[in-house]
Design a protein around this motif. Structure first.
Motif, PDB file in Angstrom:
ATOM      1  N   ARG A 463      -9.957   6.102  14.539  1.00 60.01           N
ATOM      2  CA  ARG A 463      -9.797   5.555  15.902  1.00 60.01           C
ATOM      3  C   ARG A 463      -8.426   5.901  16.483  1.00 60.01           C
ATOM      4  O   ARG A 463      -8.307   6.150  17.684  1.00 60.01           O
ATOM      5  N   ILE A 464      -7.389   5.904  15.640  1.00 60.54           N
ATOM      6  CA  ILE A 464      -6.047   6.268  16.125  1.00 60.54           C
ATOM      7  C   ILE A 464      -6.075   7.689  16.696  1.00 60.54           C
ATOM      8  O   ILE A 464      -5.499   7.965  17.750  1.00 60.54           O
ATOM      9  N   PHE A 465      -6.800   8.581  16.010  1.00 57.96           N
ATOM     10  CA  PHE A 465      -6.876   9.971  16.471  1.00 57.96           C
ATOM     11  C   PHE A 465      -7.731  10.092  17.739  1.00 57.96           C
ATOM     12  O   PHE A 465      -7.334  10.715  18.721  1.00 57.96           O
ATOM     13  N   ARG A 466      -8.929   9.450  17.736  1.00 61.35           N
ATOM     14  CA  ARG A 466      -9.864   9.645  18.851  1.00 61.35           C
ATOM     15  C   ARG A 466      -9.488   8.867  20.101  1.00 61.35           C
ATOM     16  O   ARG A 466      -9.604   9.378  21.209  1.00 61.35           O
ATOM     17  N   GLU A 467      -9.076   7.614  19.903  1.00 64.96           N
ATOM     18  CA  GLU A 467      -8.834   6.761  21.072  1.00 64.96           C
ATOM     19  C   GLU A 467      -7.405   6.871  21.598  1.00 64.96           C
ATOM     20  O   GLU A 467      -7.159   6.674  22.788  1.00 64.96           O
ATOM     21  N   PHE A 468      -6.450   7.179  20.704  1.00 66.52           N
ATOM     22  CA  PHE A 468      -5.044   7.205  21.127  1.00 66.52           C
ATOM     23  C   PHE A 468      -4.437   8.609  21.027  1.00 66.52           C
ATOM     24  O   PHE A 468      -3.269   8.801  21.351  1.00 66.52           O
ATOM     25  N   ASN A 469      -5.255   9.557  20.552  1.00 71.82           N
ATOM     26  CA  ASN A 469      -4.839  10.966  20.484  1.00 71.82           C
ATOM     27  C   ASN A 469      -3.546  11.162  19.680  1.00 71.82           C
ATOM     28  O   ASN A 469      -2.645  11.879  20.081  1.00 71.82           O
ATOM     29  N   VAL A 470      -3.470  10.466  18.532  1.00 71.94           N
ATOM     30  CA  VAL A 470      -2.303  10.594  17.650  1.00 71.94           C
ATOM     31  C   VAL A 470      -2.789  11.104  16.296  1.00 71.94           C
ATOM     32  O   VAL A 470      -3.639  10.479  15.657  1.00 71.94           O
ATOM     33  N   LYS A 471      -2.271  12.245  15.861  1.00 77.30           N
ATOM     34  CA  LYS A 471      -2.617  12.767  14.537  1.00 77.30           C
ATOM     35  C   LYS A 471      -1.727  12.090  13.503  1.00 77.30           C
ATOM     36  O   LYS A 471      -0.511  12.036  13.681  1.00 77.30           O
ATOM     37  N   VAL A 472      -2.364  11.562  12.453  1.00 77.02           N
ATOM     38  CA  VAL A 472      -1.576  10.847  11.435  1.00 77.02           C
ATOM     39  C   VAL A 472      -1.882  11.394  10.043  1.00 77.02           C
ATOM     40  O   VAL A 472      -2.920  12.014   9.815  1.00 77.02           O
ATOM     41  N   GLN A 473      -0.948  11.136   9.149  1.00 78.62           N
ATOM     42  CA  GLN A 473      -1.144  11.460   7.728  1.00 78.62           C
ATOM     43  C   GLN A 473      -1.039  10.152   6.953  1.00 78.62           C
ATOM     44  O   GLN A 473      -0.159   9.334   7.229  1.00 78.62           O
ATOM     45  N   VAL A 474      -1.941   9.977   6.001  1.00 77.25           N
ATOM     46  CA  VAL A 474      -1.899   8.748   5.200  1.00 77.25           C
ATOM     47  C   VAL A 474      -1.639   9.123   3.748  1.00 77.25           C
ATOM     48  O   VAL A 474      -1.953  10.234   3.306  1.00 77.25           O
ATOM     49  N   GLY A 475      -1.049   8.204   3.017  1.00 75.83           N
ATOM     50  CA  GLY A 475      -0.743   8.457   1.609  1.00 75.83           C
ATOM     51  C   GLY A 475      -0.631   7.155   0.847  1.00 75.83           C
ATOM     52  O   GLY A 475      -0.733   6.071   1.424  1.00 75.83           O
ATOM     53  N   VAL A 476      -0.430   7.276  -0.442  1.00 71.25           N
ATOM     54  CA  VAL A 476      -0.270   6.079  -1.280  1.00 71.25           C
ATOM     55  C   VAL A 476       1.104   5.481  -1.015  1.00 71.25           C
ATOM     56  O   VAL A 476       2.104   6.203  -0.985  1.00 71.25           O
ATOM     57  N   PRO A 477       1.196   4.183  -0.777  1.00 69.23           N
ATOM     58  CA  PRO A 477       2.512   3.575  -0.545  1.00 69.23           C
ATOM     59  C   PRO A 477       3.381   3.649  -1.798  1.00 69.23           C
ATOM     60  O   PRO A 477       2.869   3.667  -2.920  1.00 69.23           O
ATOM     61  N   GLN A 478       4.693   3.708  -1.585  1.00 66.23           N
ATOM     62  CA  GLN A 478       5.608   3.731  -2.727  1.00 66.23           C
ATOM     63  C   GLN A 478       5.787   2.323  -3.277  1.00 66.23           C
ATOM     64  O   GLN A 478       5.706   1.345  -2.539  1.00 66.23           O
ATOM     65  N   VAL A 479       6.017   2.254  -4.568  1.00 71.63           N
ATOM     66  CA  VAL A 479       6.283   0.961  -5.212  1.00 71.63           C
ATOM     67  C   VAL A 479       7.763   0.630  -5.039  1.00 71.63           C
ATOM     68  O   VAL A 479       8.630   1.478  -5.240  1.00 71.63           O
ATOM     69  N   ALA A 480       8.042  -0.601  -4.652  1.00 73.31           N
ATOM     70  CA  ALA A 480       9.436  -1.027  -4.471  1.00 73.31           C
ATOM     71  C   ALA A 480      10.010  -1.471  -5.816  1.00 73.31           C
ATOM     72  O   ALA A 480      10.007  -2.654  -6.171  1.00 73.31           O
ATOM     73  N   TYR A 481      10.476  -0.490  -6.600  1.00 76.00           N
ATOM     74  CA  TYR A 481      11.099  -0.806  -7.894  1.00 76.00           C
ATOM     75  C   TYR A 481      12.473  -1.441  -7.656  1.00 76.00           C
ATOM     76  O   TYR A 481      13.034  -1.386  -6.556  1.00 76.00           O
ATOM     77  N   ARG A 482      13.031  -2.037  -8.719  1.00 76.72           N
ATOM     78  CA  ARG A 482      14.371  -2.622  -8.675  1.00 76.72           C
ATOM     79  C   ARG A 482      15.132  -2.164  -9.922  1.00 76.72           C
ATOM     80  O   ARG A 482      14.541  -1.686 -10.881  1.00 76.72           O
ATOM     81  N   GLU A 483      16.461  -2.361  -9.902  1.00 76.31           N
ATOM     82  CA  GLU A 483      17.290  -2.016 -11.055  1.00 76.31           C
ATOM     83  C   GLU A 483      18.115  -3.237 -11.436  1.00 76.31           C
ATOM     84  O   GLU A 483      18.548  -3.992 -10.560  1.00 76.31           O
ATOM     85  N   THR A 484      18.307  -3.439 -12.740  1.00 74.17           N
ATOM     86  CA  THR A 484      19.152  -4.548 -13.188  1.00 74.17           C
ATOM     87  C   THR A 484      19.817  -4.156 -14.509  1.00 74.17           C
ATOM     88  O   THR A 484      19.601  -3.062 -15.025  1.00 74.17           O
TER      89      THR A 484
END
Length: 699
Positions: A463-484
């Motif tokens: 719908r983003i592409f057809r109705e709003f004419n925006v080409k998008v790329q999707v991917g796996v979100p990054q994990v928010a690691y931490r350091e200690t």
């Protein structure tokens, strides 16, 4: 303006079912037989009136709940056709919130399928009276009586047949009505030519048997019928119908009908049952709301003469008129061009236009009355779940419950110039669909979209592409690691710079130790004695520690759960400055992280899975492969509840896997629990990936 249809003749119904049970096909036939359409639309051909979205026509599935209005006998029926796919369960949820009754469609072959159980539970939660319609009686393998048995065993429904099929599979020719004790035989493919006749001799015994079962079930719920049944008195057709209606409205009984929507058999009888057995707005208990001024519960009187109150249950964007707010009116009347009060937002809104919806087509109306479902144009602040009412008589109707998203993806534009257009598209789609969420992760710099399943997010990006004419790329979100760190260390940092004239000098000594309580974050304490560092530079030292902690030494992830204590240092009368001490503190922290055996932490999710008992082994086996720790396994009715702690990195898109493992019959909830150490072999890969990216960037 006076209403055209009496309140007792209004039926607000939803068609709900598992995917592919035939909801939209059933709705198309209802529109045809009530004269609303003059040509039958077909889902498979992409011509269904109710599946008006391009994506619905291409995929042959319902994605958004579509509303329409028709008339049968002397009843005015507002129909909402809902999706069956689990990814669009929000559409069923919000429709059931505002409906007075539902037709639950079951497949004659599949019986009670996984999503049938889900929509049934949703209807139970909202207390919606139901009738059941077993569709596809013409299909090979269809079994009407097996479907009823499954309603008893899987749904614990007090259901009984009020019709039985005449013939089965390819020989399905008609329907035996065991209330009126006659038979309808169909003579043409359109289902318009039929003959009502006496029940054939070979079916008379079976019809009597099921009529006896029906009367027995009704007698348990109706004292008048019980008395006549026990004394072997004749029970009239009108008495049976009255008992069915009372029991359905009280949510104690489910009459079961049969038919074949695709072959146009049984639809007129289904419409008769909607008029005879499902409630009008005045048959149901008055709904309660909260007075926002006093906080007290108040009953809403179901009458045109009462103050106006309505619930906005859906928002859609129309390319010509803008935002459409779908509302269900519980009391009073509303005319276009007037002002109404949004009790949820405490603002006034102006109604510029009102329309009655027929899928995506609109019919302009001047006034809406109690019991109506219509769309309002011109509301700027009103969102899904808001109450609209008369300002002098404010009331808050309980808002609906929205399910939590189960799947996430990162999204970005192919062209950075389109970022603003993407933001606008995501905002509009989020307004329409409360089960679609958008967040921005400041740590990873990603825009994250979350929804109810892979198909849900695929439709959103389409719908983003057809109705709003925006080409998008999707991917796996990054994990928010931490350091200690794992042990206590002392560390020092010096920042000395001579560049002609006044130089820079800062020197700090800090003590670093792990926090006693995980999740405490970074803390800073000053223990300087004797003025080793002047007081005015202490805030700069703290600032340096906190700024540097945003990016650790292992893989650039934020540092957490460390107590930093400033214990010593030195300064220069001329060259010391705030900047010098800030830089020195950062050097000291990084040095300490290297000395103290830094480790990576990963987010752990608290996952609760509800699955039928027969799938427990495969679910636990899959969880074990995801590094899960099983905390508890409990029983409830015929399902098992598995509680586990699973690393976030292992449960992206888990919904899809769980559905395939359990034939779609399991569900789960997930929420953040804590951070735990990343196993060394996985940490090595994360650090190696960060190092290679850094070296490329440096080059």
């Amino acid at each position: 303006m006076n209403r055209k249809v009496p309140l007792e003749k209004i039926r607000n119904i939803g068609i709900i079912a598992h995917i592919d049970a035939g909801k939209t096909t059933t709705t198309e036939r209802i529109l045809f037989y009530t004269g609303r359409t003059y040509k039958i639309g077909e889902v498979d051909e992409g011509t269904a009136t109710m599946d008006w979205m391009v994506q619905e026509q291409e995929r042959g599935i319902t994605i958004t709940a579509a509303a329409t209005t028709c008339t049968w006998r002397d009843c005015h029926i507002n129909v909402i056709d809902t999706p069956g796919h689990v990814d669009f369960t929000i559409e069923v949820e919000r429709s059931l919130k505002v409906l007075d009754g539902a037709v639950v469609v079951f497949c004659g072959v599949g019986g009670v399928e996984p999503q049938s159980e889900t929509v049934w539970r949703q209807a139970e939660r909202y207390g919606v009276p139901r009738i059941a319609y077993v569709n596809k009686m013409d299909r090979t393998g269809s079994d009407f009586f097996e479907a009823i048995d499954q309603m008893h065993s899987k749904l614990a429904a007090n259901a009984a047949a009020i019709q039985i099929p005449y013939g089965k599979e390819d020989n399905f020719k008609g329907i035996v009505d065991i209330v009126n004790m006659n038979m309808r035989l169909y003579k043409d493919d359109l289902g318009k030519e039929f003959e009502d006749m006496d029940i054939p001799q070979e079916l008379a015994g079976e019809a009597e048997k099921y009529r006896h079962t029906l009367i027995e079930k009704l007698a348990e719920l109706d004292d008048h019928l019980l008395d006549k049944y026990l004394h072997n008195k004749e029970i009239t057709v009108e008495e049976i119908k009255e008992a069915i209606r009372k029991s359905v409205i009280a949510n104690k009984f489910i009459p079961v009908l049969c038919g074949s929507s695709f072959r146009n058999k049984g639809l007129q009888l289904l419409l008769d049952a909607v008029c005879d057995y499902l409630p009008s707005p005045i048959d149901l208990p008055a709904i309660k709301g909260i007075n926002p001024d006093t906080g007290n519960f108040e009953e809403i009187v179901t009458s045109d003469d009462a103050p106006f109150s309505a619930l906005c249950f859906k928002i859609a964007t129309d390319p010509y008129v803008g935002k459409l707010n779908y509302v269900r009116v519980y009391s009073g009347t509303l005319s276009s061009g007037t002002y109404i009060y949004n009790a949820s937002k405490r603002t006034r809104e102006r109604v510029t236009k009102m329309v009655r919806m027929h899928a995506n087509r609109q019919e302009i109306i001047d006034t809406i009355f109690t019991g109506d479902i219509a769309a309002v144009v011109g509301l700027k602040e009103t969102k899904t779940g808001d109450t609209l009412c008369d300002q002098d008589n404010p009331i808050l109707i309980e808002a609906m419950r929205f399910p939590e998203p189960v799947i996430q993806e990162s999204i970005e534009t192919s062209n950075k110039d389109e970022q603003e257009k993407l933001g606008l598209a995501l905002h509009k789609l989020g307004e329409e669909d409360p089960s679609f969420r958008v967040t921005y992760n400041h740590e990873t710099g990603q825009t994250i979209i979350a929804g109810m399943g892979q198909l849900h997010l695929d439709i959103i990006t389409d719908r983003i592409f057809r109705e709003f004419n925006v080409k998008v790329q999707v991917g796996v979100p990054q994990v928010a690691y931490r350091e200690t760190i794992t042990r206590k260390v002392n560390s020092s940092g010096k920042f000395i710079q001579q560049s002609g004239g006044r130089g820079q000098y800062g020197h700090v000594v800090i003590e670093m130790e792990p926090q006693e309580v995980p999740g405490s974050g970074m803390t800073f304490e000053n223990k300087i004695k004797g003025g080793a560092i002047p007081q005015e530079f202490i805030p700069s030292v703290k600032q340096g520690v906190m700024d540097t902690s945003k990016s650790g030494v292992l893989a650039g992830y934020p540092v957490t759960d460390i107590k930093v204590t400033l214990v010593d240092g030195s300064f220069h009368e001329v060259d010391s400055s705030e900047l010098a001490f800030k830089m020195a503190a950062g050097i000291a922290l990084n040095d300490g992280l290297r000395k103290a055996g830094s480790i990576l932490l990963e987010p752990i999710m608290d996952v609760e899975i509800i699955a039928p008992e027969e799938f427990m082994g495969v679910v636990i086996g899959d969880l074990s492969s995801r590094r899960a720790k099983i905390a508890a396994i409990n029983s409830r009715a015929n399902v098992r509840i598995i509680k586990a702690y699973v690393p976030l990195a292992e449960v992206f898109n888990y919904a899809t896997t769980l559905r395939s493992l359990t034939q779609g019959r399991a569900s789960y909830t997930m929420e953040p629990s804590c951070y735990n150490e990343v196993p060394s072999h996985i940490a090595e890969k994360i650090i190696a990936g960060f190092t290679s990216v850094s070296s490329k960037r440096d080059f």
